[in-house]
Design a protein around this motif. Structure first.
Motif, short mmCIF file in Angstrom:
data_model
loop_
_atom_site.label_atom_id
_atom_site.label_comp_id
_atom_site.label_asym_id
_atom_site.label_seq_id
_atom_site.Cartn_x
_atom_site.Cartn_y
_atom_site.Cartn_z
N LYS A 136 0.83 -1.20 0.00
CA LYS A 136 0.00 0.00 0.00
C LYS A 136 0.88 1.26 0.00
N GLU A 137 1.89 1.27 0.83
CA GLU A 137 2.77 2.44 0.91
C GLU A 137 3.60 2.61 -0.36
N ALA A 138 3.95 1.51 -1.00
CA ALA A 138 4.67 1.61 -2.28
C ALA A 138 3.78 2.24 -3.34
N TRP A 139 2.49 1.87 -3.38
CA TRP A 139 1.56 2.47 -4.34
C TRP A 139 1.37 3.95 -4.05
N ILE A 140 1.35 4.34 -2.79
CA ILE A 140 1.25 5.76 -2.45
C ILE A 140 2.47 6.49 -2.99
N GLY A 141 3.65 5.90 -2.85
CA GLY A 141 4.87 6.49 -3.39
C GLY A 141 4.82 6.63 -4.90
N VAL A 142 4.32 5.63 -5.59
CA VAL A 142 4.21 5.68 -7.05
C VAL A 142 3.25 6.79 -7.46
N ILE A 143 2.13 6.91 -6.76
CA ILE A 143 1.16 7.97 -7.06
C ILE A 143 1.78 9.34 -6.86
N LEU A 144 2.55 9.50 -5.79
CA LEU A 144 3.22 10.79 -5.55
C LEU A 144 4.23 11.11 -6.66
N ILE A 164 2.23 12.27 -9.67
CA ILE A 164 1.76 13.65 -9.45
C ILE A 164 2.90 14.63 -9.68
N HIS A 165 4.07 14.32 -9.15
CA HIS A 165 5.21 15.22 -9.31
C HIS A 165 5.60 15.36 -10.78
N PHE A 166 5.64 14.24 -11.49
CA PHE A 166 6.00 14.29 -12.90
C PHE A 166 4.99 15.11 -13.70
N LEU A 167 3.70 14.89 -13.45
CA LEU A 167 2.67 15.65 -14.18
C LEU A 167 2.76 17.14 -13.87
N SER A 203 7.58 24.88 -12.12
CA SER A 203 7.82 23.44 -12.26
C SER A 203 8.84 22.93 -11.25
N CYS A 204 9.92 23.67 -11.03
CA CYS A 204 11.00 23.17 -10.18
C CYS A 204 10.96 23.68 -8.75
N ILE A 220 8.36 22.44 -3.44
CA ILE A 220 7.69 22.81 -2.18
C ILE A 220 6.37 22.06 -2.04
N VAL A 221 5.59 21.99 -3.11
CA VAL A 221 4.32 21.27 -3.08
C VAL A 221 4.55 19.80 -2.79
N MET A 222 5.55 19.20 -3.41
CA MET A 222 5.81 17.77 -3.19
C MET A 222 6.31 17.49 -1.78
N VAL A 223 7.11 18.37 -1.22
CA VAL A 223 7.54 18.19 0.17
C VAL A 223 6.31 18.20 1.08
#
Length: 93
Positions: A16-24, A27-30, A60-61, A66-69
């Motif tokens: 479950k936590e790995a899938w959360i990481g993949v989703i994050l 999101i970051h890439f998009l 983007s950078c 900041i949003v991803m943190v």
């Protein structure tokens, strides 16, 4: 069938936590791709600037970081569980 019954309960949490990481990551890439190539398509003469940086780079950078943190911190605080790494059977011996 026996394999699934003997599977350690921690693997379910880890998956479950790995899938959360993949989703994050997605999101970051998009976020990055959308701002970098959305705002960065213009000719250099038409760029707008934020704090001396081209807007596409800032959004983007810098803002994306900041949003991803923030998102990762929220995910860790509310979605991730603290699980022991010790082998339960090893403790009984």
């Amino acid at each position: 069938m026996e394999e699934k019954e003997r599977m350690d309960w921690r693997f379910k949490i880890a998956h479950k936590e790995a899938w959360i990481g993949v989703i994050l990551v997605i999101i970051h890439f998009l976020w990055w791709f959308g701002f970098a190539f959305g705002l960065g398509k213009k000719p250099v003469e038409e760029y707008s600037y934020v704090f001396g940086l081209p807007a596409w780079f800032f959004y983007s950078c810098v803002l994306g970081f900041i949003v991803m943190v923030f998102l990762v911190s929220i995910a860790i605080k509310f979605l991730f569980k603290d699980i022991p790494f010790d082998d339960e059977e090893g403790e009984k011996k």
